[in-house]
Design a protein around this motif. Structure first.
Motif, PDB file in Angstrom:
ATOM      1  N   TRP A 637       5.636   1.162  15.521  1.00  0.00           N
ATOM      2  CA  TRP A 637       5.848   2.316  15.122  1.00  0.00           C
ATOM      3  C   TRP A 637       7.385   2.574  15.469  1.00  0.00           C
ATOM      4  O   TRP A 637       8.025   1.830  16.463  1.00  0.00           O
ATOM      5  N   ASP A 638       7.856   3.668  14.910  1.00  0.00           N
ATOM      6  CA  ASP A 638       9.193   4.038  15.454  1.00  0.00           C
ATOM      7  C   ASP A 638       9.090   4.259  16.839  1.00  0.00           C
ATOM      8  O   ASP A 638       8.476   5.270  17.202  1.00  0.00           O
ATOM      9  N   GLU A 639      10.028   3.913  17.654  1.00  0.00           N
ATOM     10  CA  GLU A 639       9.675   4.262  18.964  1.00  0.00           C
ATOM     11  C   GLU A 639      10.338   5.574  19.529  1.00  0.00           C
ATOM     12  O   GLU A 639       9.849   6.187  20.601  1.00  0.00           O
ATOM     13  N   LYS A 640      11.438   6.085  18.564  1.00  0.00           N
ATOM     14  CA  LYS A 640      11.967   7.312  18.951  1.00  0.00           C
ATOM     15  C   LYS A 640      11.019   8.429  18.346  1.00  0.00           C
ATOM     16  O   LYS A 640      10.994   9.503  19.150  1.00  0.00           O
ATOM     17  N   THR A 641      10.588   8.386  17.115  1.00  0.00           N
ATOM     18  CA  THR A 641       9.862   9.254  16.733  1.00  0.00           C
ATOM     19  C   THR A 641       8.272   9.295  16.715  1.00  0.00           C
ATOM     20  O   THR A 641       7.517  10.098  16.556  1.00  0.00           O
ATOM     21  N   GLY A 642       7.727   8.024  16.839  1.00  0.00           N
ATOM     22  CA  GLY A 642       6.104   7.598  16.971  1.00  0.00           C
ATOM     23  C   GLY A 642       5.735   7.761  15.572  1.00  0.00           C
ATOM     24  O   GLY A 642       4.540   7.480  15.501  1.00  0.00           O
ATOM     25  N   ALA A 643       6.362   7.618  14.669  1.00  0.00           N
ATOM     26  CA  ALA A 643       5.986   7.597  13.347  1.00  0.00           C
ATOM     27  C   ALA A 643       5.712   6.223  12.910  1.00  0.00           C
ATOM     28  O   ALA A 643       6.628   5.519  12.962  1.00  0.00           O
ATOM     29  N   PRO A 644       4.662   5.741  12.395  1.00  0.00           N
ATOM     30  CA  PRO A 644       4.556   4.380  11.706  1.00  0.00           C
ATOM     31  C   PRO A 644       5.776   4.173  10.833  1.00  0.00           C
ATOM     32  O   PRO A 644       6.080   4.993   9.974  1.00  0.00           O
ATOM     33  N   THR A 645       6.395   2.962  10.837  1.00  0.00           N
ATOM     34  CA  THR A 645       7.458   2.498  10.093  1.00  0.00           C
ATOM     35  C   THR A 645       7.046   2.060   8.544  1.00  0.00           C
ATOM     36  O   THR A 645       5.965   2.227   8.209  1.00  0.00           O
ATOM     37  N   GLN A 646       7.833   2.294   7.655  1.00  0.00           N
ATOM     38  CA  GLN A 646       7.584   1.783   6.190  1.00  0.00           C
ATOM     39  C   GLN A 646       6.955   0.625   6.153  1.00  0.00           C
ATOM     40  O   GLN A 646       5.932   0.642   5.334  1.00  0.00           O
ATOM     41  N   GLU A 647       7.086  -0.284   7.001  1.00  0.00           N
ATOM     42  CA  GLU A 647       6.563  -1.488   7.002  1.00  0.00           C
ATOM     43  C   GLU A 647       4.920  -1.457   7.362  1.00  0.00           C
ATOM     44  O   GLU A 647       4.195  -1.918   6.690  1.00  0.00           O
ATOM     45  N   CYS A 648       4.999  -0.484   8.165  1.00  0.00           N
ATOM     46  CA  CYS A 648       3.218  -0.386   8.590  1.00  0.00           C
ATOM     47  C   CYS A 648       2.648   0.390   7.370  1.00  0.00           C
ATOM     48  O   CYS A 648       1.454  -0.052   7.137  1.00  0.00           O
ATOM     49  N   ILE A 649       3.380   1.277   6.673  1.00  0.00           N
ATOM     50  CA  ILE A 649       2.726   2.247   5.678  1.00  0.00           C
ATOM     51  C   ILE A 649       2.526   1.112   4.622  1.00  0.00           C
ATOM     52  O   ILE A 649       1.671   1.132   3.839  1.00  0.00           O
ATOM     53  N   GLU A 650       3.444   0.153   4.237  1.00  0.00           N
ATOM     54  CA  GLU A 650       3.208  -0.625   2.967  1.00  0.00           C
ATOM     55  C   GLU A 650       2.097  -1.507   3.330  1.00  0.00           C
ATOM     56  O   GLU A 650       1.488  -1.986   2.591  1.00  0.00           O
ATOM     57  N   ASN A 651       1.949  -1.900   4.728  1.00  0.00           N
ATOM     58  CA  ASN A 651       0.852  -2.819   5.183  1.00  0.00           C
ATOM     59  C   ASN A 651      -0.469  -2.082   4.593  1.00  0.00           C
ATOM     60  O   ASN A 651      -1.471  -2.878   3.863  1.00  0.00           O
ATOM     61  N   LEU A 652      -0.616  -1.086   5.057  1.00  0.00           N
ATOM     62  CA  LEU A 652      -1.776  -0.262   4.726  1.00  0.00           C
ATOM     63  C   LEU A 652      -1.833   0.067   3.026  1.00  0.00           C
ATOM     64  O   LEU A 652      -3.017  -0.125   2.723  1.00  0.00           O
ATOM     65  N   ARG A 653      -0.931  -0.048   2.713  1.00  0.00           N
ATOM     66  CA  ARG A 653      -0.737   0.330   1.149  1.00  0.00           C
ATOM     67  C   ARG A 653      -1.257  -0.952   0.200  1.00  0.00           C
ATOM     68  O   ARG A 653      -2.210  -0.837  -0.386  1.00  0.00           O
ATOM     69  N   GLN A 654      -0.875  -2.014   0.708  1.00  0.00           N
ATOM     70  CA  GLN A 654      -1.512  -3.297   0.192  1.00  0.00           C
ATOM     71  C   GLN A 654      -2.875  -3.479   0.542  1.00  0.00           C
ATOM     72  O   GLN A 654      -3.380  -4.151  -0.363  1.00  0.00           O
ATOM     73  N   LYS A 655      -3.388  -2.832   1.599  1.00  0.00           N
ATOM     74  CA  LYS A 655      -5.070  -3.102   1.722  1.00  0.00           C
ATOM     75  C   LYS A 655      -5.552  -1.973   1.039  1.00  0.00           C
ATOM     76  O   LYS A 655      -6.926  -1.968   1.324  1.00  0.00           O
ATOM     77  N   GLN A 656      -4.942  -1.188   0.237  1.00  0.00           N
ATOM     78  CA  GLN A 656      -5.477  -0.261  -0.624  1.00  0.00           C
ATOM     79  C   GLN A 656      -6.204   1.012   0.231  1.00  0.00           C
ATOM     80  O   GLN A 656      -7.040   1.536  -0.280  1.00  0.00           O
ATOM     81  N   LEU A 657      -5.468   1.142   1.474  1.00  0.00           N
ATOM     82  CA  LEU A 657      -6.023   2.247   2.463  1.00  0.00           C
ATOM     83  C   LEU A 657      -5.346   3.488   2.232  1.00  0.00           C
ATOM     84  O   LEU A 657      -5.762   4.483   2.764  1.00  0.00           O
ATOM     85  N   ILE A 658      -4.224   3.406   1.544  1.00  0.00           N
ATOM     86  CA  ILE A 658      -3.427   4.445   1.413  1.00  0.00           C
ATOM     87  C   ILE A 658      -3.352   4.532  -0.345  1.00  0.00           C
ATOM     88  O   ILE A 658      -2.859   3.922  -0.763  1.00  0.00           O
ATOM     89  N   VAL A 659      -3.853   5.888  -0.573  1.00  0.00           N
ATOM     90  CA  VAL A 659      -3.712   6.298  -1.901  1.00  0.00           C
ATOM     91  C   VAL A 659      -2.364   6.658  -2.453  1.00  0.00           C
ATOM     92  O   VAL A 659      -1.762   7.530  -1.448  1.00  0.00           O
ATOM     93  N   ALA A 660      -1.729   6.228  -3.383  1.00  0.00           N
ATOM     94  CA  ALA A 660      -0.389   6.610  -3.610  1.00  0.00           C
ATOM     95  C   ALA A 660      -0.196   7.837  -3.610  1.00  0.00           C
ATOM     96  O   ALA A 660       0.856   8.474  -2.720  1.00  0.00           O
ATOM     97  N   GLU A 661      -0.770   8.806  -4.315  1.00  0.00           N
ATOM     98  CA  GLU A 661      -0.371  10.418  -4.413  1.00  0.00           C
ATOM     99  C   GLU A 661      -0.810  11.014  -3.133  1.00  0.00           C
ATOM    100  O   GLU A 661      -0.528  12.305  -2.864  1.00  0.00           O
ATOM    101  N   ALA A 662      -1.507  10.560  -2.097  1.00  0.00           N
ATOM    102  CA  ALA A 662      -1.780  11.059  -0.705  1.00  0.00           C
ATOM    103  C   ALA A 662      -0.732  11.161   0.272  1.00  0.00           C
ATOM    104  O   ALA A 662      -0.760  11.909   1.281  1.00  0.00           O
ATOM    105  N   VAL A 663       0.352  10.386   0.140  1.00  0.00           N
ATOM    106  CA  VAL A 663       1.453  10.020   0.954  1.00  0.00           C
ATOM    107  C   VAL A 663       2.209  11.590   0.891  1.00  0.00           C
ATOM    108  O   VAL A 663       2.524  11.858  -0.024  1.00  0.00           O
TER     109      VAL A 663
END
Lengths: 663, 71
Positions: A637-663
């Motif tokens: 995750w981003d070490e300054k903000t604690g937010a998961p990076t775009q790469e992490c989000i994309e990883n979960l998206r590819q696994k279909q754990l994040i539904v597009a409209e939910a972000v």
């Protein structure tokens, strides 16, 4: 047959609509069940900015992936919601019998949205689900309500009931949800969410069979664990008083090394969590006098009163949560301690005993038993309530809360009758109790900024009764986890007991090390805090118990059980990746809800700012911000903000754990 | 009593986990048997007025195979 049904029940309390929903297999493959399933549902469905006590918030009851299989200590149920206490992800878990009951109704989880116009309870059996009026139990305590609901709904088999007490009805943000006579999923304010929905209870009477893919292998693993547990017993001749001495030795050790986790099972079998009552005080694990005191203040004349033997002496029988072979719980007789008001109570947990013992400088054993029962009945979290009472006492000491405000109560350290009276006011939201019923963070807003220095919390949640100045891992998890203030996420002690490095390729082997090293932020240390929290999420995904978890991966074989239950063939590394998925989704929930992860940084006192002047934690300060950043970085995750990076989000998206409209 | 018999427990193997109690669809079992060990654990037993059909679901669920169905 897999150990999950792939189905959830969804109830809209506003419209009364009740429907089954199918959950795709990839959700279980990537998040297990339990808290992972909860994160999947809530992340994708709770809109950004939803009022935690409003109709948009979703309250879920989830069972574990291993619950109901021939595995041990895998029967915990979890509550998930947007927490009204922290404004972010909320979860809490509890033992008892409610978790298998969810699966015996044919579901992996039951979720509620909306708000009912009138108090209701949900009844589910093999035939279906329906909402029923609950006016007749609204206003009754959790134990009484459960008895009524069981009497009303028992045909052949007693149903399992999750129910709120009066604290949650009054929307106390530190209220939880109870089952089995006052055992409580206490944290995150889940009770208030249930109360806000006018949902008094969930009654489950299903009798469906829970399957698993390979029962023979599961039983083989279980038999091995049972054989070990049977053999570990502390000789009766060893007195509880020895625990204080053991704590003193542990507190003075400069170096340490991983031990066998069966040590925990030994203590739990004999005494339960109260084994830490005196050991915690002398070792420095127990925060005392609202985190400003030490064993020099809360000395032997105090802590001797909470010797674990005193609890087992009045224990009439052991209490095992469903599927537990350790049996840390107990039923204790309290007729004498309550002047006949109550006959018995669950044996108080260490958390309760310390929260209303050392944290408030109380030496009255009887008062703690009485407090335990009134809190269980009200359904109020003893950790947060104890922290709030300690805060109130310190405010009273400094004139911020006056005798006039307390209605004449002398709110001084260790004044047990005053503490009991104050708790009753908090439960009823009467007088000063109304101000304190939502925990310390809300109380500070009402009392003014001068009270801030006495409020000990992380992100609005009061911490568990384990001192982060003794174990800096706790500091990281108190501050950097999506659910702040939680001692169950991880600690250095847990890490050493788990022996993850024996099966997980990237988990560092601590070896023989200096305890002082744990105060120095490093990437190696961050890998450990990540590993322990990933594994804890797996534990919450399978319905596992912390005390079984810390016996270690060579005894409580989560990795092997999961594969046998599902027919998967995942490696420990692959399973740990699932833990990471769950953590990332929980953290993303917070980001979506507008939480700044750094705002969860624990109160300065918890980090030793200023350092204690006496006791085992004398002079210790935890460089918490740097540790938080390294922990987040190790998660990717981003070490300054604690937010998961775009790469992490994309990883979960590819696994279909994040539904597009939910972000 | 059913033709298959009823649930019998081998208490030398039983660990009082309660999985069988929950697995029984008829509510025949309760954790009421004490006096087996010094720790005061409560073990499962058939309730006196139970309607055990000998279906074996409790035995199937038991992680340590301590339940046998026989007359």
């Amino acid at each position: 047959m897999k150990s999950y049904s792939g189905k959830i029940l969804f109830v809209n309390l506003t419209t009364g609509e009740i429907k089954d929903e199918l959950i795709p297999d990839y959700v279980y493959q990537n998040l297990l069940s339990g808290v992972g399933l909860g994160a999947y549902v809530l992340y994708n469905r709770v809109p950004a900015g939803a009022d935690p006590l409003g109709p948009e918030n979703i309250l879920g009851f989830v069972s574990g992936l291993l619950t109901g299989t021939p595995s041990f200590v895998t029967g915990r149920w979890m509550v998930v919601c947007k927490s009204p206490l922290t404004g972010g992800w909320g979860d809490s878990n509890c033992g008892g019998t409610f978790s298998p009951a969810i699966k015996q109704c044919g579901y992996d989880g039951i979720f509620f949205s909306g708000i009912s116009k009138k108090p209701v309870y949900l009844f589910v059996d093999n035939k279906g689900a329906e909402l029923r009026p609950a006016a007749h139990i609204w206003g009754k305590d959790a134990i009484e309500s459960e008895k009524i609901l069981i009497a009303e709904n028992t045909k052949k088999k007693k149903p399992a009931v999750a129910v709120i007490g009066t604290a949650a009805e009054k929307l106390s943000l530190i209220s939880g949800i109870c089952n089995d006579g006052g055992r409580i999923a206490a944290r995150s304010g889940g009770g208030a969410v249930m109360g806000s929905k006018n949902l008094k209870a969930v009654v489950l009477a299903g009798t469906k069979v829970i399957g698993c893919e390979d029962p023979a292998t599961m039983k083989e693993i279980s038999k091995g664990f049972a054989n070990t547990i049977r053999k570990v017993n502390i000789p009766k001749a060893v007195p509880g008083a020895a625990l204080g001495l053991l704590g003193k030795i542990m507190g003075s050790m400069k170096k340490t090394a991983p031990m066998d986790g069966m040590l925990v099972a030994l203590l739990m079998k004999r005494w339960g969590t109260v084994s830490n009552n005196t050991m915690g005080v002398t070792s420095g694990d127990s925060p005392l006098k609202n985190w400003k005191g030490s064993v020099k203040d809360y000395n032997y004349s105090y802590y001797k009163n909470f010797n674990a033997d005193r609890f087992t002496r009045i224990e009439t029988k052991k209490y095992h949560c469903y599927s537990c072979l350790i049996g840390c719980g107990g039923v204790v007789d309290i007729k004498n301690q309550s002047n006949g008001e109550f006959t018995h109570t669950h044996k108080p947990e260490y958390e309760t005993a310390l929260a209303f013992g050392g944290l408030v400088m109380n030496k009255d054993f009887d008062s703690v038993l009485y407090i335990n029962e009134i809190m269980n009945r009200a359904g109020m979290d003893t950790i947060s309530a104890g922290g709030t009472v300690a805060f109130a006492i310190e405010c009273y000491e400094h004139g911020i809360i006056t005798k006039e405000m307390t209605g004449g109560l002398e709110l001084t350290w260790g004044n047990a009758p005053a503490i009991i009276a104050l708790l009753k006011m908090m439960i009823a939201r009467e007088g000063i109790g109304d101000l304190l019923a939502d925990g310390t963070k809300v109380a500070v807003k009402k009392l003014g900024p001068e009270s801030q220095q006495y409020a000990v919390h992380a992100g609005g949640q009061e911490p568990g009764m384990h001192d982060s100045r003794m174990d800096p891992f706790l500091a990281v998890h108190y501050s950097a986890d999506p659910t702040p203030g939680r001692h169950t996420i991880g600690s250095g002690q847990y890490y050493d007991l788990l022996h993850l490095w024996e099966k997980v390729s990237w988990a560092p082997n601590p070896g023989f090390y200096s305890k002082a090293d744990e105060f120095i932020p490093s990437e190696k240390l961050a890998l450990k805090t990540v590993a322990i929290s990933c594994y804890k999420e797996l534990t919450d995904g399978v319905g596992g118990c912390l005390f079984a978890m810390v016996t270690g991966i060579n005894h409580w074989k989560l990795f092997e059980w999961v594969n046998a239950a599902t027919g998967w063939n995942k490696t420990p590394d692959e399973l740990m990746e699932i833990g990471k998925n769950i953590q990332t989704l929980r953290q993303l929930f917070n980001i979506k809800q507008g939480v700044d992860p750094m705002s969860f940084k624990m109160s300065p006192r918890m980090a030793g700012e200023p350092p204690l002047q006496e006791g085992p934690n004398k002079g210790k300060t935890v460089p918490i911000e740097e540790m938080m950043r390294l922990h987040w970085k190790a998660y990717g995750w981003d070490e300054k903000t604690g937010a998961p990076t775009q790469e992490c989000i994309e990883n979960l998206r590819q696994k279909q754990l994040i539904v597009a409209e939910a972000v | 009593m059913s033709e298959k018999g009823v649930a019998h427990f081998d208490y030398s193997l039983c660990v009082a986990c309660g999985i069988c109690v929950q697995a029984c669809p008829f509510g025949c079992l309760e954790l009421t048997k004490t006096g087996i060990d010094v720790l005061r654990n409560a073990y499962p037993e058939l309730q006196p007025d139970s309607a055990c059909t000998g279906c074996g679901l409790c035995a199937k669920a038991c992680p340590v195979d301590c339940i046998i169905i026989h007359p």
